[in-house]
Motif scaffolding. Sequence first.
Motif, PDB file in Angstrom:
ATOM      1  N   THR A   1      37.679  40.694  16.376  1.00 39.50           N
ATOM      2  CA  THR A   1      38.568  39.571  16.068  1.00 39.50           C
ATOM      3  C   THR A   1      37.841  38.260  15.734  1.00 39.50           C
ATOM      4  OG1 THR A   1      38.943  38.686  18.308  1.00 39.50           O
ATOM      5  CG2 THR A   1      40.329  40.512  17.651  1.00 39.50           C
TER       6      THR A   1
ATOM      7  N   ASN B   1      33.439  37.986  21.488  1.00 39.06           N
ATOM      8  CA  ASN B   1      34.433  38.167  22.543  1.00 39.06           C
ATOM      9  C   ASN B   1      33.853  38.176  23.944  1.00 39.06           C
ATOM     10  OD1 ASN B   1      37.112  38.580  21.271  1.00 39.06           O
ATOM     11  ND2 ASN B   1      35.890  40.027  20.110  1.00 39.06           N
TER      12      ASN B   1
ATOM     13  N   SER C   1      37.495  47.795  27.634  1.00 40.38           N
ATOM     14  CA  SER C   1      38.188  48.539  28.682  1.00 40.38           C
ATOM     15  C   SER C   1      37.907  50.042  28.659  1.00 40.38           C
ATOM     16  CB  SER C   1      39.690  48.324  28.545  1.00 40.38           C
ATOM     17  OG  SER C   1      40.357  49.163  29.452  1.00 40.38           O
TER      18      SER C   1
ATOM     19  N   ASN D   1      34.404  46.415  32.706  1.00 46.92           N
ATOM     20  CA  ASN D   1      35.342  45.794  31.767  1.00 46.92           C
ATOM     21  C   ASN D   1      35.090  44.290  31.652  1.00 46.92           C
ATOM     22  OD1 ASN D   1      37.614  45.030  30.283  1.00 46.92           O
ATOM     23  ND2 ASN D   1      38.945  46.485  31.333  1.00 46.92           N
TER      24      ASN D   1
ATOM     25  N   ASN E   1      38.342  42.631  28.511  1.00 49.44           N
ATOM     26  CA  ASN E   1      39.757  42.460  28.852  1.00 49.44           C
ATOM     27  C   ASN E   1      39.977  41.872  30.240  1.00 49.44           C
ATOM     28  OD1 ASN E   1      39.562  44.377  26.687  1.00 49.44           O
ATOM     29  ND2 ASN E   1      41.757  44.684  26.939  1.00 49.44           N
ATOM     30  N   GLN E   2      39.036  42.145  31.162  1.00 47.57           N
ATOM     31  CA  GLN E   2      39.288  41.679  32.531  1.00 47.57           C
ATOM     32  C   GLN E   2      38.312  40.605  32.972  1.00 47.57           C
ATOM     33  OE1 GLN E   2      39.865  45.177  34.969  1.00 47.57           O
ATOM     34  NE2 GLN E   2      41.512  45.911  33.668  1.00 47.57           N
TER      35      GLN E   2
ATOM     36  N   TRP F   1      38.092  37.444  28.406  1.00 40.27           N
ATOM     37  CA  TRP F   1      39.367  37.105  27.768  1.00 40.27           C
ATOM     38  C   TRP F   1      40.333  36.401  28.724  1.00 40.27           C
ATOM     39  CZ3 TRP F   1      40.820  41.919  24.267  1.00 40.27           C
ATOM     40  CH2 TRP F   1      40.168  41.771  23.035  1.00 40.27           C
ATOM     41  N   VAL F   2      40.194  36.659  30.000  1.00 37.69           N
ATOM     42  CA  VAL F   2      41.131  36.024  30.939  1.00 37.69           C
ATOM     43  C   VAL F   2      40.523  34.814  31.648  1.00 37.69           C
ATOM     44  CG1 VAL F   2      42.600  38.025  31.330  1.00 37.69           C
ATOM     45  CG2 VAL F   2      40.543  37.744  32.709  1.00 37.69           C
ATOM     46  N   HIS F   3      39.211  34.587  31.412  1.00 37.41           N
ATOM     47  CA  HIS F   3      38.592  33.372  31.960  1.00 37.41           C
ATOM     48  C   HIS F   3      37.891  32.647  30.811  1.00 37.41           C
ATOM     49  CE1 HIS F   3      39.467  35.580  35.527  1.00 37.41           C
ATOM     50  NE2 HIS F   3      38.424  36.380  35.474  1.00 37.41           N
ATOM     51  N   SER F   4      38.588  32.522  29.688  1.00 36.21           N
ATOM     52  CA  SER F   4      37.891  32.088  28.474  1.00 36.21           C
ATOM     53  C   SER F   4      37.722  30.575  28.381  1.00 36.21           C
ATOM     54  CB  SER F   4      38.599  32.626  27.232  1.00 36.21           C
ATOM     55  OG  SER F   4      39.939  32.217  27.232  1.00 36.21           O
TER      56      SER F   4
ATOM     57  N   GLU G   1      32.356  30.004  34.936  1.00 35.88           N
ATOM     58  CA  GLU G   1      33.208  30.848  35.776  1.00 35.88           C
ATOM     59  C   GLU G   1      33.176  32.296  35.262  1.00 35.88           C
ATOM     60  OE1 GLU G   1      37.292  29.619  35.737  1.00 35.88           O
ATOM     61  OE2 GLU G   1      37.873  31.003  37.342  1.00 35.88           O
TER      62      GLU G   1
ATOM     63  N   LYS H   1      31.830  35.584  37.288  1.00 36.80           N
ATOM     64  CA  LYS H   1      32.705  36.750  37.462  1.00 36.80           C
ATOM     65  C   LYS H   1      32.039  37.991  36.871  1.00 36.80           C
ATOM     66  CE  LYS H   1      36.761  39.001  37.905  1.00 36.80           C
ATOM     67  NZ  LYS H   1      38.084  38.482  37.626  1.00 36.80           N
TER      68      LYS H   1
ATOM     69  N   LEU I   1      31.191  41.563  38.589  1.00 34.32           N
ATOM     70  CA  LEU I   1      31.669  42.838  38.057  1.00 34.32           C
ATOM     71  C   LEU I   1      30.505  43.786  37.771  1.00 34.32           C
ATOM     72  CD1 LEU I   1      34.542  41.752  35.604  1.00 34.32           C
ATOM     73  CD2 LEU I   1      34.743  42.528  37.959  1.00 34.32           C
TER      74      LEU I   1
END
Lengths: 138, 847
Positions: free
Chosen positions: B109, B456, B509, B535, B538-539, B542-545, B550, B554, B558
């Motif tokens: 993207t 990404n 993912s 992941n 997606n996890q 993208w969710v802490h962009s 941070e 994370k 992970l």
Amino acid sequence: MEKEYEPIILTFCCNWCAYAAADSAGTARIQYPSNIHIIRYMCSGMVHPNMVMDTLTQGIADGVLICGCHPGDCHYQNGNEKAEARAEAIKLMLEDMGLEEERFRLEWTSASEGPKFAKIVKEMTETLRKLGPNPYKN
Amino acid sequence: MKGSVLVVGAGPAGMRASSELLQQGFKVYLLEEKPTIGGKMAQIDKMFPTNECATCTALPRMLELTSNPNMAILAFAEVTSIEGSPGDFKVKILKKPRYVDPMKCTACTDCFPVCPVGGIPMEFNLGRGASKAISFYSPFPPRKALIYPEKCDYILKGKCGDKDKPPCVEACEPEAINFSQKPQETEINVGAIILSTGLDEVREDKLLGKYGYNKTPNVLTALEYERLLSGLGPTGGIVKCDDGKEPQSLAWLVLDDSSSIGFMTAAAEALGTIEKNPQVSVSILHKDISLTRDSYSDFYSQSKESGVQFIHTDSVTVDSEGTGELNISYEGKEKGNLKAEMLILVPPLAGSPSVRKLSEVIGINVDEHGFFERADGDSHPIHTSREGIFLCGGAEGPKGIDSSIIQACSAAANVAALLAPARGTEIAPPVEKDLKPVKAEDEPEIAVVICRCGMNIAGLLNIDELVEYTLSMPHVKQVEITPFGCDGVAVKQLLGTKKFNRIVLGACSPKTHEDLFSLHTELGGLNQHLLEIVNLRNQCTWVHSTDKAEATEKAKTLMRMGVSRTALLEPLEDINIQITPSCLVIGCTPCGISCALTLAKMGLEVYVIESENDPGKIKENQDPLVKSLLDDLKGNEKAKIYMGAKIGAVEGFIGNYKAEIVKKDGKEDIDIGSILIATGKKMGVSSNENETDYEADLALTRDEKDYFTGMLGILNPLDFNTEGVFMCGSARTKIDALESVIDGEAAASRIAGIISKEQRLKSPRISFVVDESCDGCAYCIEPCPAHAITLIEYMYEDNIKKTVQVNEAVCRGCGICMATCPKKGIYVRHFKPEQFTAMIKSIQEGA
Ligand code: SF4
Ligand code: SF4
Ligand code: FES
């Protein structure tokens, strides 16, 4: 100054609907707190109550969240019902151990419910921030 | 004769027909006119009559199809000619240009944000939501970008803004964008064709205009409304009026009175709406409707109880003068008026608009509603006038997903019978594996690949910091960054050195990429179960962009979790189950006959047991089609019919059942791989105790109306919970003779999926009993949904020791047993408690 307390949340997502919900929150770029750490399990019914209790009583996490498929959508017929029954037992054990019931949550999210998943994470993080650290830490 | 099949239309019916054929050893080309698969099922939120989430149900099936080596998905394509005859068709296909090479596009993207042309209404959302001129068509596979030529500046004017080189081309690392792409014609050679072109709403002004459609705000159609309900839709699943307000009152107007589908659609949407927000008021205005299926009537009652108001009326007028609220007045059986903030029109359904062109190409007529016509004088619903071409789903007539699935299986069975001699001739040989020998106890030597995923991942965290951190973790020997992990290059290169015995991939993912990454791992020479996917996209990013630091922290956690678990991963081998290639059909009913005959035509052995002495005399078998099928069955040497016989004890499991046939002149034992229950509607209470013994032996279940029930879910109408056992016809639901025939053929497809192969490979991620820990308490036995566990006793050092045993052929690996056992006596391989304990403990380590 001491660093502000940030709760750690361990999350079990079943491989089917729940993990997909977490993924779709990502695809939609929905932001949520980085406090949660997702483990992919096959089914919400795969989570042993001891795994939840050990995580809390060893002070590893401040809260545990289990996410599964909505009732009737479990890929193994009724694993989520089993999880629900165990959640009751977990709540009793929490009480016995002197832990607040907010430290554990069981939720259903479908593959398209990314927004709902993010909302749950936000809520739980907030709740645990208010509640303060797991007394079993250290 | 060719062992391959073309399926036209990748909605629920087409996808299902494809997967049935793949299971039976055929190569499948699945053609879809739109750029992504899934059809209408991908657009709707929940399905009647089960109220299941459509995405949850469809997505795993889509991913299964896209990763199958014998499946070719031809998306964004159309058929331009079909020549030849059954067994050997030559089909010309035109692929539309995407201006993006799908083989190179990694779905990163990165090109989307740089494209200056935005605000393009999304076709997938029926005009709601906006996308760039380069974007995804939908969230579903194949996830590859495409350019809308009628919107792209560069295509229209030869310049993008004031730039000669389009910014998307600059942003695209894998160089996938190709403006010189032209429509491309290819030819394929197949043995048979299935048309599963689906349905669409008739959104005609002359029909909908008088209710304000396209004129008044907040008047929309049912399919448009589905996009508002869907969490993947333009409003993230929150129903909103055109001005952004959440409506408190909604009404549905069912304009489709030709079938119960429109009515059911309205009920499902109204129910979905109040499930989201119990405060809102929802009403359904409808004409007389007859719900033929019990499951539909039950769903109707369920939505009524939940608060959906049903109004029976014949004529409706809508007036939107003034406030923006809609005034709806109705007359007929019930009279009155109501106000609503949103009106959802449920138009009649017709065949997909493109079928008229297709109909000319293939020479099969469509009727005025766009449904393909049957052959003259042939009452079989899925046969067309052109031999070797079959119909299923919406191509044949309006129907719900539940009925489409059955027809899809039936079409697959018809094809499999036609092409039986060529079965297995075109499937890809298994990949040659040269795997490094690894033992569970070997000292872990972990290789890590971190995927940039374009920007990404790399753009949203500090990747160098992550690499350095990961390298400092125990057992990690090497960490590499790759632009796109999905091309497999880095994984294969690292593993090719044979220096590592575990691999961690920090990427997207596992849900979407596990099959692909597992394949790369094995091609690189490492057992696929020694791979762990973290992941990061997606996890994490993208969710802490919004906060790079941070996201980096994370990601470190992970990776730590992933590496800790990886060190404890064990190599596993697929489980191989031998299959007896024959089937037992209990009941010489219309569905029993059609199933048995279809299996026999496929060249598979079948035993038919009937307690009546003359099946020709059974009332349901008087239908002319059934009669002729019965005659054919009697003459087929693959079928052995036992009349006036009953079933005694049955034992075994999928692929390996044993049944006792009780005949007038004695007993006979048979070995079969699968069993079909085609006993018809249960009549009263059985006087003979023995008669229903096999139901208990096989753990079959019935509902309160005495119909058999099995696996939950709209995709499993014929499957019992006991694997390898199926039901059909009036044993499972109220059904007429013709539908029964289709049911029986559909069951034949399910059965052939099992018994047409001599062995069945299954994933080794199933449960394992730790004999030293298990004390035989038997707690795990009852909760197991597969009935896989049995208690055994044996002598050990002069003592009786109890333990349990798992039948590997039937265990599904759900781990419900593992979570039940108080003694750590049973676990699921690859989900060992130690592996997860290590993972969980590692969360804290960095803190
Ligand atoms: S595996 Fe566990 S639950 Fe099952 S019988 Fe053995 S000890 Fe009991
Ligand atoms: S993993 Fe699931 S299916 Fe397998 S034995 Fe355990 S409970 Fe039964
Ligand atoms: S598979 Fe999701 S809860 Fe069982």
